[in-house]
Each structure stands twice: as C-alpha cells, then as structure tokens.
Design an enzyme around this catalytic site. Structure first.
Site, PDB file in Angstrom:
ATOM      1  CG  ASP A  45     -30.283 -21.556  14.788  1.00 22.13           C
ATOM      2  OD1 ASP A  45     -31.211 -20.831  15.183  1.00 22.13           O
ATOM      3  OD2 ASP A  45     -30.332 -22.214  13.730  1.00 22.13           O
ATOM      4  CD  GLU A  51     -34.114 -21.897  18.228  1.00 18.93           C
ATOM      5  OE1 GLU A  51     -35.191 -21.430  17.833  1.00 18.93           O
ATOM      6  OE2 GLU A  51     -33.289 -22.411  17.448  1.00 18.93           O
TER       7      GLU A  51
HETATM    8  C1  GLC Z   1     -33.828 -21.083  14.607  1.00 17.26           C
HETATM    9  C2  GLC Z   1     -33.867 -19.600  14.366  1.00 17.26           C
HETATM   10  C3  GLC Z   1     -34.808 -19.325  13.237  1.00 17.26           C
HETATM   11  C4  GLC Z   1     -34.273 -20.014  12.007  1.00 17.26           C
HETATM   12  C5  GLC Z   1     -34.076 -21.504  12.265  1.00 17.26           C
HETATM   13  C6  GLC Z   1     -33.242 -22.134  11.189  1.00 17.26           C
HETATM   14  O1  GLC Z   1     -35.041 -21.577  15.024  1.00 17.26           O
HETATM   15  O2  GLC Z   1     -34.213 -18.941  15.547  1.00 17.26           O
HETATM   16  O3  GLC Z   1     -34.952 -17.948  12.997  1.00 17.26           O
HETATM   17  O4  GLC Z   1     -35.155 -19.840  10.934  1.00 17.26           O
HETATM   18  O5  GLC Z   1     -33.381 -21.738  13.462  1.00 17.26           O
HETATM   19  O6  GLC Z   1     -31.905 -21.793  11.336  1.00 17.26           O
END
Ligand code: GLC
Length: 570
Positions: free
Chosen positions: A237, A297
């Site tokens: 993440d 991500e």
């Molecule tokens: C990432 C996740 C999102 C979350 C953020 C904070 O972007 O996909 O849903 O709110 O991280 O952890």
C-alpha cells in the site's frame, strides 16, 4: 465503412518474435519455478482479483463481509478464472480508513474472523490452486498500534523513533507546510510530549519511520510471518510515501485550493523519494526467499518512474501497478494505444488495472449510460488480452456500477464527509457484491454496512450465470481463453492500424500462433480489412466475439462497442 489494414507484414512480426524471444521474463533475480519455457513465474500467467473484504460476502449476517464469506465463494472465483485473490486489509484495525489503519499486523480483525478462519481460507484456496495476496500497509500503522502507543508515551520511549516526531516551528506552528492527502496539516500536535507527529493520510495513520532500521526489520518480519502462514505475496500500500525529506523543506505551493480547502501543494519533498527503492529491494529479498510476489500501489503514469519500481535487473517490485489505464477515462483507441505501447516497452512484466477500491468503477468511467454492458465487455476484451497480468476488481465481472451516497449523512468514508460535496468519498465503489436479486443482493441477511445498489436486481451473479450474453458470461469466456491460449499468455504485443480512430486492434504472436484482437470503441459497426491474405493467412477463426462481430476473408466486422478475438489460420 471498410478501411484498409496498415499492419506491417505478419511474417516480420513472427520472425521478430522468434529472434527476440516472445516475452520478457521476470528478470534475473526471480525466484521460484518457472511455469513455461520462457521462464515465466506463476503470477505472470495468473489472473488476480481484488476483494474488498467488508463488501464481498457476509457469512455471519452482521452486515459486514468476512473471511468465511470469502471461503464460501472460492468455487465461484475458480469457475470465473481467478488464480490469485488480493484481500484488502483484514487485520485488526479501528477501521478509521476501513482497515488501512492496522493496529496489529499479525492477526485478523474479529469482524472478519480469526487466524483459524484465515488458515481455512488459505488451505481451501490452495486446494483450488488460488493464491492469496495480502494488503500490506507499509507507510503507516494505526495510532492504536502498540508501537505508536509506546512511541507517544514519552520522548525516551523504546519506539519513539519508530514514527516521525518533530518540534513545531513555533507556538501552534507545525514543523512545515505539508498537508495530509486526506485534508488538513500532515502534522498532529501531541501535548503530552509537546511534539508533532507526521501523518500523510489521516491523523489516525501515523507514518512509520522507515529510516529506522528497527522499523524495516520489523516490517520485513511481518512478511516472513505471513509467508510462513501460506500467503503468496503482498500488495504494498502507498509505497510512494514511505520516505520524506529529513530536512522537512516546505513543499512548493500552487495557486488555488483543493477539495478540502487546503492550498494546492506540489509533493516535492513528501513523496517518491529515492530511498524507497532501497526499502523495496529489502522487501524483495525476503519475497524471493519465500517465492512470493510483490505488487505495488505505484501511482504513476510515467514509464521511466515505473521502470524504477521494477528495479535494476528486476530486483524491486515484480508487479508495480500500472495506473496508466485508469487515467484514460474515455474510449479512445489512440490514448490506449499510446499507453499500451509505453507499458509494453517497460523493463518488467506489465500489470493492468482498470478499477479498484479508490476510484469510480470502470463500468461508469468508460460507460456512456446506454451501452454500459457492451462497454464493460469491450474493456474486458482489452485488458484481459494484453501481454501482462490483469488485476480485476470484485464486481467488475458482473458490471457493477459506482453508487455514491446522495446525502452527506450517509457517507461512511471520512474523506467524503470532509470533502462533501466536491469529494463524496469512496463508498460508491465499495458497495456489497451483488450475488443474486434477493434482499441485500444475497450479500447478507442483515442490513449491509453500505446499501446494495438497485442494480443488484439486474446485475448479479445468479442471473448472469444463466445468461450467455451477460457481462459475466463474457468475462468467463475471455478468461478461459486466456488461460489456455499460448499467444495470449506469452505472445508479443503487436499494434495494428495505428491510425484507426474507432477500432483498437493488435496481434498477440507466439511462435507460429497469432491471435488478432479487434475492439470497436465506437457506437457504429466497423468493418476492417486486415489484409490477411497478403500477410500469409487465409482467415481469422473466431475464438470469442460479442454479438454479431465476425470475420469473413480479410474483413473483420465488429459490432458497436464489440469485441472480436480470432486465431489467424494459414
Ligand atoms: C491506499 C489505499 C487507500 C487508503 C490509503 C491509506 O491508497 O488504497 O484505500 O486509504 O492507501 O492507507
């Protein structure tokens, strides 16, 4: 209208693919047994599927999905053609950011079940050949994690330096001008120790200090712990945000304000710092020791940046998520061609994503409001036939639509409340999975945590399973084909007719196998002359096609928003 094909001789493609090898491999440092002669790993042939656990299936009828619910749907997933499930965070959490605020990395939130439930899910998934990928929230923990509770307890606490604490610039003045992505200052004052701590997201999500080797080790150990429990990898993440400038330079400010009323900031000093790559190499080392896979991500639409995430010799992320597609929100063959070519030229294996839990669903982003089902099939025909690994988002396969709240008081996602009405939050793309047309869409017998959209009556698994023309039936057909067709699995990507403004077409070529994909992104029927004869082929045998899309001799006819996938015959 009939147009001429502009492709270069297929023979040239075939010769080229034989000379250069048919596909890029995962790189030198890839661990694990290859699944084919090209040295591909399992994840390169797999179809991934993101599950938002709150919304997938509720086994105990409390209105919130759970692990037993997921286990009960494994046969559905297998039948659909899913090889790996990425489960959004299911760890203990105060749920401020619905699990992205983890208070214990090595357990399961009671709302979702127990570790024993996880083990059952894991063994049942294994029986069906489905891999489990967990969502690892690396940038921050919850403010209720024991590390943070200790960290804030005193300036000399053992875990003080596990987070980012700084003095203010002056009375009531945070250390610098950085704002949190979810609104307000990125610094929260803690009167007990008279310092501020840093949070890129909500204040309840304090950033871990990745410059502290103890933090790195602890986080690496978390992955070891789950690998031992049978997981096949992690989706990392928010990796962009792991490091920030230690000198805390102010970010440059641009004119205007954002949806939260904060100044618009250029994220020069708080994201994408080069140090992240060292951390990723460390995580990758542990991953390779455990034959795992790392998905990232990585919010980028820039190939040079994407290449950095693959790392030199592919020693960082095997699957940095390509968000390029999610930036093309219209049916534009030219834009898709450009993005595909860019991703195809990257230094690692492509990963394709068209939706996730943070953005409006693809059904609405590409749909025109009238032909959304056809367009959903069209998008499936695109991202499931490209060279690379697709990651689906639950519900995409049945044409679930984004259903945002209409009243501020109904909003669950906190950013939807602070940003209302400009930012309605992410509830719209997180509504319960639509299993059948019964009350609550068959998701739960209790009132679900988010209302089930009215479209559950028309778009649900039970009904679509019986309808050969449904979005679901089309997904199944394409997924079945992609699991068995060597050209779709391993073949090179060769764009065709690059000036065509209506039909996006390409070949996938593997040795002497050639698959032609023609995707009509317009609302009118298109006839394309692919000059098959001239290129040494007699015809295109339909493998999967929508409605009236078909081929005859050199010409492929693609219905409005239609798909034609065919094998070229000599
Ligand atoms: C990432 C996740 C999102 C979350 C953020 C904070 O972007 O996909 O849903 O709110 O991280 O952890």
């Amino acid at each position: 209208m009939q147009r001429k094909s502009s492709w270069i001789l297929v023979c040239a493609f075939l010769c080229l693919s034989l000379l250069t090898g048919t596909a890029q491999t995962a790189g030198k440092t890839t661990a694990g047994k290859p699944v084919d002669a090209e040295g591909h790993q399992w994840w390169q042939h797999a179809v991934f599927y993101e599950i938002y656990p709150r919304s997938f299936a509720d086994s105990n009828d409390d209105g919130v999905g759970d692990l037993k619910g997921i286990t009960s749907k494994l046969d559905y997933l297998k039948d659909l053609g899913v090889d790996a499930i990425w489960i959004s965070p299911c760890f203990p959490s105060p749920q401020v950011d619905f699990g992205y605020d983890v208070s214990d990395y090595e357990n399961i939130d009671p709302m979702y079940g127990t570790l024993a439930d996880f083990d059952t899910l894991s063994s049942e998934a294994k029986k069906r050949g489905i891999h489990i990928i967990l969502d690892f929230v690396v940038n921050h923990s919850s403010d209720q994690h024991k590390w943070f509770l200790d960290s804030k307890s005193s300036r000399t606490a053992e875990h003080r330096d596990w987070y980012i604490w700084r003095d203010g610039k002056g009375p009531s003045q945070p250390p610098n001008n950085w704002t949190a992505i979810f609104g307000g200052s990125a610094w929260k004052f803690d009167p007990a120790t008279n310092q501020y701590y840093y949070h890129y997201f909500y204040a309840e999500q304090p950033d871990l200090n990745w410059r502290n080797p103890a933090v790195k080790d602890a986080m690496f150990d978390v992955t070891r712990w789950w690998y031992k429990r049978g997981v096949s990898g992690f989706r990392l993440d928010a990796v962009d945000t792991l490091f920030e400038d230690p000198n805390l330079h102010d970010n440059p400010i641009r004119p205007g304000t954002n949806v939260f009323g904060d100044p618009v900031e250029e994220s020069k000093y708080d994201t994408k710092l080069p140090e992240v790559h060292e951390a990723l190499r460390g995580l990758r080392k542990v991953t390779d020791e455990n034959n795992g896979v790392l998905i990232g991500e990585t919010w980028t639409a820039d190939i040079a940046e994407l290449n950095k995430y693959y790392g030199e010799g592919n020693n960082e992320l095997q699957m940095p998520m390509d968000f390029l597609f999610t930036t093309v929100n219209k049916l534009s063959p030219a834009d898709f061609r450009k993005q595909i070519a860019a991703v195809d030229s990257a230094s690692g294996w492509p990963t394709f994503v068209i939706s996730n839990h943070d953005m409006a669903r693809s059904y609405d982003r590409y749909g025109d409001g009238q032909h959304n089902d056809q367009i959903a099939k069209l998008m499936a025909g695109l991202y499931l036939t490209l060279r690379g690994t697709p990651i689906m988002y639950y519900g995409e396969e049945i044409g679930m639509k984004t259903t945002p709240p209409t009243r501020k008081e109904d909003v669950k996602d906190p950013i939807g409340r602070t940003g209302w009405p400009k930012e309605k939050g992410r509830d719209g793309e997180r509504t319960p999975m639509q299993w059948d047309e019964s009350e609550n869409g068959g998701f739960s017998k209790a009132a679900p945590w988010l209302p089930v959209p009215a479209t559950a009556k028309t778009h649900n698994v039970a009904d679509e399973s019986k309808d050969p023309e449904s979005v679901l039936a089309f997904y199944k057909k394409v997924l079945k084909l992609r699991h068995t067709n060597k050209a779709l699995l391993d073949g090179s990507y060769v764009p065709l007719n690059e000036n065509d403004q209506n039909v996006l077409s390409y070949l996938r070529t593997y040795k002497d196998q050639v698959v032609l994909v023609a995707l009509n992104m317009s609302g009118a029927e298109q006839k394309v002359n692919f000059e098959l004869g001239k290129n040494g082929f007699s015809s295109a045998k339909s493998l999967v096609a929508t409605g009236k899309s078909s081929s005859k001799g050199d010409v492929v006819t693609v219905e409005p928003y239609g798909v034609f996938i065919g094998q070229l015959l000599k």
